[in-house]
Structure formats: C-alpha cells, structure tokens
Motif scaffolding. Structure first.
Motif, PDB file in Angstrom:
ATOM      1  N   LYS A 184       0.359  -5.080   4.214  1.00 17.36           N
ATOM      2  CA  LYS A 184       0.948  -6.343   3.781  1.00 17.36           C
ATOM      3  C   LYS A 184       0.445  -6.737   2.404  1.00 17.36           C
ATOM      4  O   LYS A 184       1.198  -7.277   1.584  1.00 17.36           O
ATOM      5  CB  LYS A 184       0.606  -7.445   4.793  1.00 17.36           C
ATOM      6  CG  LYS A 184       1.143  -8.821   4.440  1.00 17.36           C
ATOM      7  CD  LYS A 184       2.655  -8.873   4.526  1.00 17.36           C
ATOM      8  CE  LYS A 184       3.164 -10.300   4.321  1.00 17.36           C
ATOM      9  NZ  LYS A 184       4.638 -10.373   4.401  1.00 17.36           N
ATOM     10  N   ARG A 185      -0.867  -6.478   2.150  1.00 24.03           N
ATOM     11  CA  ARG A 185      -1.439  -6.915   0.881  1.00 24.03           C
ATOM     12  C   ARG A 185      -2.630  -6.043   0.512  1.00 24.03           C
ATOM     13  O   ARG A 185      -3.356  -5.567   1.367  1.00 24.03           O
ATOM     14  CB  ARG A 185      -1.864  -8.384   0.969  1.00 24.03           C
ATOM     15  CG  ARG A 185      -2.052  -9.078  -0.376  1.00 24.03           C
ATOM     16  CD  ARG A 185      -2.342 -10.557  -0.182  1.00 24.03           C
ATOM     17  NE  ARG A 185      -1.274 -11.236   0.564  1.00 24.03           N
ATOM     18  CZ  ARG A 185      -1.339 -12.500   0.964  1.00 24.03           C
ATOM     19  NH1 ARG A 185      -2.436 -13.212   0.701  1.00 24.03           N
ATOM     20  NH2 ARG A 185      -0.339 -13.055   1.621  1.00 24.03           N
ATOM     21  N   GLY A 186      -2.837  -5.851  -0.788  1.00 18.87           N
ATOM     22  CA  GLY A 186      -3.954  -5.063  -1.284  1.00 18.87           C
ATOM     23  C   GLY A 186      -3.587  -4.399  -2.599  1.00 18.87           C
ATOM     24  O   GLY A 186      -2.491  -4.618  -3.134  1.00 18.87           O
TER      25      GLY A 186
ATOM     26  N   SER B 157     -21.717   3.183  -2.393  1.00 16.45           N
ATOM     27  CA  SER B 157     -20.305   3.555  -2.449  1.00 16.45           C
ATOM     28  C   SER B 157     -19.427   2.329  -2.643  1.00 16.45           C
ATOM     29  O   SER B 157     -19.843   1.193  -2.392  1.00 16.45           O
ATOM     30  CB  SER B 157     -19.887   4.290  -1.173  1.00 16.45           C
ATOM     31  OG  SER B 157     -19.932   3.423  -0.054  1.00 16.45           O
ATOM     32  N   ARG B 158     -18.214   2.587  -3.101  1.00 15.30           N
ATOM     33  CA  ARG B 158     -17.210   1.533  -3.250  1.00 15.30           C
ATOM     34  C   ARG B 158     -16.058   1.828  -2.302  1.00 15.30           C
ATOM     35  O   ARG B 158     -15.546   2.946  -2.266  1.00 15.30           O
ATOM     36  CB  ARG B 158     -16.711   1.455  -4.686  1.00 15.30           C
ATOM     37  CG  ARG B 158     -15.554   0.470  -4.893  1.00 15.30           C
ATOM     38  CD  ARG B 158     -15.259   0.271  -6.363  1.00 15.30           C
ATOM     39  NE  ARG B 158     -16.386  -0.386  -7.020  1.00 15.30           N
ATOM     40  CZ  ARG B 158     -16.507  -0.499  -8.346  1.00 15.30           C
ATOM     41  NH1 ARG B 158     -15.585   0.017  -9.141  1.00 15.30           N
ATOM     42  NH2 ARG B 158     -17.555  -1.111  -8.864  1.00 15.30           N
ATOM     43  N   VAL B 159     -15.684   0.821  -1.534  1.00 12.93           N
ATOM     44  CA  VAL B 159     -14.635   0.966  -0.528  1.00 12.93           C
ATOM     45  C   VAL B 159     -13.387   0.220  -0.980  1.00 12.93           C
ATOM     46  O   VAL B 159     -13.464  -0.923  -1.438  1.00 12.93           O
ATOM     47  CB  VAL B 159     -15.113   0.424   0.836  1.00 12.93           C
ATOM     48  CG1 VAL B 159     -13.952   0.325   1.813  1.00 12.93           C
ATOM     49  CG2 VAL B 159     -16.203   1.317   1.409  1.00 12.93           C
ATOM     50  N   THR B 160     -12.247   0.879  -0.839  1.00 12.48           N
ATOM     51  CA  THR B 160     -10.951   0.254  -1.102  1.00 12.48           C
ATOM     52  C   THR B 160     -10.237   0.047   0.224  1.00 12.48           C
ATOM     53  O   THR B 160     -10.212   0.951   1.065  1.00 12.48           O
ATOM     54  CB  THR B 160     -10.087   1.144  -2.012  1.00 12.48           C
ATOM     55  OG1 THR B 160     -10.783   1.379  -3.242  1.00 12.48           O
ATOM     56  CG2 THR B 160      -8.743   0.483  -2.306  1.00 12.48           C
ATOM     57  N   TYR B 161      -9.685  -1.139   0.427  1.00 11.16           N
ATOM     58  CA  TYR B 161      -9.012  -1.416   1.694  1.00 11.16           C
ATOM     59  C   TYR B 161      -7.784  -2.282   1.464  1.00 11.16           C
ATOM     60  O   TYR B 161      -7.636  -2.946   0.436  1.00 11.16           O
ATOM     61  CB  TYR B 161      -9.967  -2.088   2.686  1.00 11.16           C
ATOM     62  CG  TYR B 161     -10.470  -3.452   2.278  1.00 11.16           C
ATOM     63  CD1 TYR B 161      -9.864  -4.612   2.760  1.00 11.16           C
ATOM     64  CD2 TYR B 161     -11.551  -3.597   1.408  1.00 11.16           C
ATOM     65  CE1 TYR B 161     -10.318  -5.870   2.396  1.00 11.16           C
ATOM     66  CE2 TYR B 161     -12.009  -4.847   1.032  1.00 11.16           C
ATOM     67  CZ  TYR B 161     -11.391  -5.981   1.528  1.00 11.16           C
ATOM     68  OH  TYR B 161     -11.838  -7.229   1.159  1.00 11.16           O
ATOM     69  N   TRP B 162      -6.905  -2.249   2.455  1.00  5.58           N
ATOM     70  CA  TRP B 162      -5.672  -3.031   2.447  1.00  5.58           C
ATOM     71  C   TRP B 162      -5.590  -3.808   3.752  1.00  5.58           C
ATOM     72  O   TRP B 162      -6.191  -3.423   4.748  1.00  5.58           O
ATOM     73  CB  TRP B 162      -4.440  -2.125   2.338  1.00  5.58           C
ATOM     74  CG  TRP B 162      -4.364  -1.308   1.082  1.00  5.58           C
ATOM     75  CD1 TRP B 162      -5.191  -0.290   0.705  1.00  5.58           C
ATOM     76  CD2 TRP B 162      -3.396  -1.429   0.038  1.00  5.58           C
ATOM     77  NE1 TRP B 162      -4.811   0.238  -0.499  1.00  5.58           N
ATOM     78  CE2 TRP B 162      -3.699  -0.444  -0.932  1.00  5.58           C
ATOM     79  CE3 TRP B 162      -2.298  -2.269  -0.165  1.00  5.58           C
ATOM     80  CZ2 TRP B 162      -2.942  -0.280  -2.087  1.00  5.58           C
ATOM     81  CZ3 TRP B 162      -1.538  -2.100  -1.317  1.00  5.58           C
ATOM     82  CH2 TRP B 162      -1.865  -1.125  -2.264  1.00  5.58           C
ATOM     83  N   TRP B 163      -4.817  -4.876   3.747  1.00  4.02           N
ATOM     84  CA  TRP B 163      -4.608  -5.660   4.960  1.00  4.02           C
ATOM     85  C   TRP B 163      -3.276  -5.277   5.596  1.00  4.02           C
ATOM     86  O   TRP B 163      -2.225  -5.350   4.966  1.00  4.02           O
ATOM     87  CB  TRP B 163      -4.634  -7.155   4.652  1.00  4.02           C
ATOM     88  CG  TRP B 163      -6.022  -7.633   4.346  1.00  4.02           C
ATOM     89  CD1 TRP B 163      -6.612  -7.701   3.124  1.00  4.02           C
ATOM     90  CD2 TRP B 163      -6.997  -8.072   5.293  1.00  4.02           C
ATOM     91  NE1 TRP B 163      -7.905  -8.156   3.237  1.00  4.02           N
ATOM     92  CE2 TRP B 163      -8.167  -8.397   4.562  1.00  4.02           C
ATOM     93  CE3 TRP B 163      -7.006  -8.234   6.677  1.00  4.02           C
ATOM     94  CZ2 TRP B 163      -9.323  -8.869   5.175  1.00  4.02           C
ATOM     95  CZ3 TRP B 163      -8.158  -8.703   7.290  1.00  4.02           C
ATOM     96  CH2 TRP B 163      -9.297  -9.013   6.549  1.00  4.02           C
TER      97      TRP B 163
END
Length: 303
Positions: free
Chosen positions: A208-210, A220-226
C-alpha cells in the motif's frame, strides 16, 4: 494446515495429512535443547589414541554454578484463550487477548541425566562437570560441579576415545602431538544483501505504501513496505476465497484496533528479565494504516 498439506503433496508424503492441531490434539512431552550437528576435529596421538575437539559451548551461570534454562512451564486449555477468541470472531463479546489463568496448569518438573554421543559412540564423563537439576521454584536447569574437566558454564570441549566411548577430558590432558589445541573452527561468513523478488506475490496485489528504511544496531539497513494484512506475500500461496480473505482481514483489524502493544497477554516471568529487541525493529504505521496493515521487509544490507 494448508502449509503442511502442501508439503505432503509436494514430497508425496501422505503421513503429514491430518496431523496438525486443527485435526488432532497435541501431546506435550519433555523439554529439549536441540543443537543439531556439532562440528569437531579428530586427531590421534603418537600411540594412535584418538582425541576430539568440539566448539566452545558456554552457558550463563550464577554464583552457585547454576544455569537456569526452563521456568514457568504452563499448560493452557482451550478455555484460556481459544474459546473467547473464537466467540469474538463469530460476533460475540470482545476478547482481550489475555490468557485466563483459571484454565492453566503448572506441572511439577522432573529430570534425569541426559545421554550424549559423538561419532556414533556414547560420551562419558560429562556428568562429572555438570548434570541437570530441578531447582527451587520448579525451575529446570544445569548444575555445574567443581571438576578438572571444564570451568563452570562450559560444556566439555575435549574427548578421548576409550573402549568404544568418547570420554570428556581436560584440555591439559590432550597431547600436543594431536594438534587439537591449535585447531580453530571457521566462523560463519557475513551473508550477502537480501532483496525480495519484484514479481509475483510481492507485487500482486502489492504494498500500500513505501518504501521506508530503518538502521539496526547490527550495522544493517532494512527497507520495508506496508501491506494490507491479507495482501502480504506469504499469504498469496493459498487459494482462499474472497469471502474467507475478507473475514480474516476483518478479524486482524479488530485485533489491531483493540489489542495494545503495552499489555501483558501472558503472565510476566517469575524471575529474570525478558530479552529485549532492537528498538528500531518496532516501527510505527504511517497515518491511515494503523489498523489492518503490516510491515514487510524487502531489502537488508550493510550500511
């Protein structure tokens, strides 16, 4: 249930059908600590006697040499949560999510000396270093003794083959000719970046969003979406009807709306402290997605 059925079908293993908790009750036996495969070095001395070395396995111990491993063992019947939750799902009164302790039972723990093996041979002598115990308060753990094999908190690391057994010995009793003192076990390599696919269930129906990013304390760097709960990638493998998906989504939205994250749903531990999480892992939904949406990681890499 669907997952186990898929596995049974994929591997032609019908034994798995009907063995989930949806089809039959479960039986809880004893507790266990599974270590799986333990690497080791084997090396003979000048007389041909085989010695072995395993990686260091360390337990946290208190001033009395005790390592607490299991506490607050509790069995719950369906009346503890299942009945109230199902009634809520079916239109009944709200369910708080908290376990009803009137439907709980705390068994009296017992123990016995475990058995160990190495290279298909029984291990002897470990009980000279430690043994299992049930401590005061119905707490199960390990009691270390004063011994000449290993310090308190350390599982014996060296063994000598004697009469078809592997006998625990002190490091000082291992001949230098074996070279075991200098042998080191390879450490795990740093994994490569993780990136989710950009096709299939990850994009249909899709998020839906990200994207959003967060930096973790492990560097570490985390990328996530909703994603809407029912649209998350792991659920797209099931051939659920639109009606079933709508019911599940509605139930999750009720949970998100009424079950706060700062409530004790199960009783807190009677001793010790719970492990903590990296605070960065607790993310806040963006405005408008507070109910019915979940964060899904799509990428993780070193900063």
């Amino acid at each position: 249930p669907e997952t186990w059925s898929k596995i049974a079908k994929l591997f032609n293993y019908p034994f798995l059908y009907g063995r989930g908790l949806d089809a039959r009750p479960g039986i809880m036996g004893g507790g266990a600590m599974e270590i799986n495969t333990v690497p080791r070095f084997d090396s003979p001395d000048t007389q041909g006697v085989v010695y072995s070395k395993i990686p260091k396995l360390q337990f946290p111990v208190d001033s009395q040499g005790r390592a607490v491993l299991v506490q607050d063992v509790t069995y719950y019947s369906k009346a503890a949560l299942y009945d109230a939750f199902k009634a809520w799902r079916d239109g009944g009164p709200p369910c708080s999510g908290q376990f009803n302790m009137k439907a709980a039972w705390k068994p009296r723990l017992t123990t016995h000396t475990p058995r160990y093996d190495q290279a298909g041979k029984p291990i002897a002598g470990v009980e000279q270093a430690f043994d299992t115990r049930v401590f005061e308060g119905n707490v199960w753990g390990v009691q270390w003794f004063t011994n000449n094999i290993s310090p308190k908190g350390l599982f014996p690391q060296y063994f000598k083959e004697v009469g078809g057994k592997r006998v625990a010995v002190a490091a000082s009793d291992v001949p230098a000719a074996t070279g075991l003192h200098q042998q080191e076990f390879k450490r795990a390599d740093r994994g490569g970046p993780y990136t989710s696919p950009n096709t299939g269930a990850w994009t249909r129906p899709g998020p839906k969003r990200g994207p959003y990013t967060v930096n973790l304390i492990d560097g570490s760097r985390v990328t996530y979406w909703w994603y809407r709960f029912i649209d998350q990638p792991s659920l797209q493998q099931y051939a659920w009807s639109e009606e079933k998906k709508a019911r599940l989504q509605a139930l999750v939205e009720k949970i998100h709306a009424t079950w706060p994250i700062d409530r004790d749903y199960m009783p807190p531990p009677t001793r010790g402290r719970l492990a903590t999480l990296d605070p960065a892992l607790l993310v806040t939904p963006p405005e408008g997605l507070e109910v019915g949406y979940v964060p899904i990681v799509t990428h993780q890499a070193a900063q």
